[in-house]
Design an enzyme around this catalytic site. Sequence first.
Site, PDB file in Angstrom:
ATOM      1  N   TYR A 124       0.839  -1.197   0.000  1.00 27.48           N
ATOM      2  CA  TYR A 124       0.000   0.000   0.000  1.00 27.48           C
ATOM      3  C   TYR A 124       0.878   1.253   0.000  1.00 27.48           C
ATOM      4  CZ  TYR A 124      -3.950  -3.087   1.205  1.00 27.48           C
ATOM      5  OH  TYR A 124      -4.913  -4.058   1.219  1.00 27.48           O
ATOM      6  N   LYS A 169       6.064 -13.747   3.382  1.00 25.72           N
ATOM      7  CA  LYS A 169       6.102 -14.608   2.203  1.00 25.72           C
ATOM      8  C   LYS A 169       7.528 -14.533   1.651  1.00 25.72           C
ATOM      9  CE  LYS A 169       4.053 -17.138  -0.990  1.00 25.72           C
ATOM     10  NZ  LYS A 169       3.570 -18.502  -0.753  1.00 25.72           N
ATOM     11  N   ASP A 200       0.333 -17.945   3.292  1.00 22.52           N
ATOM     12  CA  ASP A 200      -0.681 -18.886   2.773  1.00 22.52           C
ATOM     13  C   ASP A 200      -0.966 -19.991   3.800  1.00 22.52           C
ATOM     14  OD1 ASP A 200       1.964 -19.410   2.180  1.00 22.52           O
ATOM     15  OD2 ASP A 200       1.625 -20.047   0.124  1.00 22.52           O
ATOM     16  N   ASP A 224      -4.318  -6.984   6.115  1.00 16.04           N
ATOM     17  CA  ASP A 224      -5.653  -6.560   5.675  1.00 16.04           C
ATOM     18  C   ASP A 224      -6.492  -7.803   5.336  1.00 16.04           C
ATOM     19  OD1 ASP A 224      -7.710  -4.981   4.859  1.00 16.04           O
ATOM     20  OD2 ASP A 224      -6.713  -4.118   3.127  1.00 16.04           O
ATOM     21  N   ASP A 228      -9.788  -9.662   7.605  1.00 16.86           N
ATOM     22  CA  ASP A 228     -11.147  -9.855   7.069  1.00 16.86           C
ATOM     23  C   ASP A 228     -11.513 -11.342   7.144  1.00 16.86           C
ATOM     24  OD1 ASP A 228     -11.457  -7.149   6.308  1.00 16.86           O
ATOM     25  OD2 ASP A 228     -12.597  -7.742   4.539  1.00 16.86           O
TER      26      ASP A 228
END
Length: 330
Positions: A124, A169, A200, A224, A228
């Site tokens: 971001y 990652k 993952d 983020d 969620d």
Amino acid sequence: MKLAVIEGDGIGREVIPEAVKVLDAFGLDIEKVPLELGYARWEKVGTAMSNKDLETIKGCDAVLFGAVTTVPEPNYKSLLLTIRKELDLYANIRPIKPLPGVVGITGKSDFDLIIVRENTEGLYSGIEGIGPEISWTKRIVTRRGSERIAEYACKLAKQRKNKLTIVHKSNVLKSDHLFLDVCRRTASDHGVEYGDMLVDSMAYSLMIHPEKYDVVVTTNLFGDILSDMCAALVRSLGLVPSANIGEKYAFFEPVHGSAPDIAGKGIANPFAAILCIKMLLEWMGEPHYLIIDEAIADVLQKKIVTPDLKGTARTIDVGNAVAEYVIKNI
Ligand code: NAD
């Protein structure tokens, strides 16, 4: 104490008034500064937020924010990302804890974890370009950004179970080597027990064994998405609050968006917004902030809940019931 209140769009306009009602029930000396920002404002005047709005926000100590609908313009710069950067709100804190008697899709309720998300860089960064054949976004990971989020997460871990999981990652993204190294070293310096997980595998593990985790630290986009996803663990996006914390300012917002599918119906769950008030009060050092947990437990027991929790109550009924409990018990 000066609080900017930004309802935003969609259900932001329904849940924030209920959260403010609950805040008012504490009878504190807080000056509220209402600001109209977002998609509806852009439709009216062609801008979602002006520099003057930003200055007004900077003149406040904290912000209570609902949600905004993304402006459908290719060059639109997210106002939320702009505020996070301008106020240097580097730590995004998202507690994932089931409410009493409310079970999510996995049927589990024996977990209590917090996602600590780096909030000013990563994918971001806002450094991007769009074109007909190639579009790109630069992923930025800095030593300073990683150090300060790692410090924040370790301090939080020490107040809890002294356990940190670093999510990354780095098997694919070279930029995550720096993040991982800094987080490992900071945890070691603080004497915090730590481990790391690829994002993952972490997504899978969180769904199967959320009880294994306490404080989870990660980069911007991963945090983020995982938060969620974790809303499904506690049942509804309408239950997860968040705090964006910096050295000078703090900004509180439910994790959910403007929910156009239910906006205007009066059925949005205001618990996430109300739990933002709990986080705001804790940040302010107000000793009675835990009354909000008691109030929510009481309201849940009376089954005054919105349709996402299989109830028939309206947003306003839930807000009234929580505020009444606070007024009676403060
Ligand atoms: P959303 O979070 O608005 O909604 C996803 C689903 O969750 C919908 O079915 C919605 O009805 C449900 N939901 C969300 N909050 C709820 C609540 N309080 N009570 C009951 N159900 C709830 O995500 P979306 O639909 O992907 O996004 C809608 C708009 O919001 C988009 O323009 C998006 O860009 C924006 N958005 C804004 C923010 C923000 O301002 N912080 C965050 C996410 C999305």
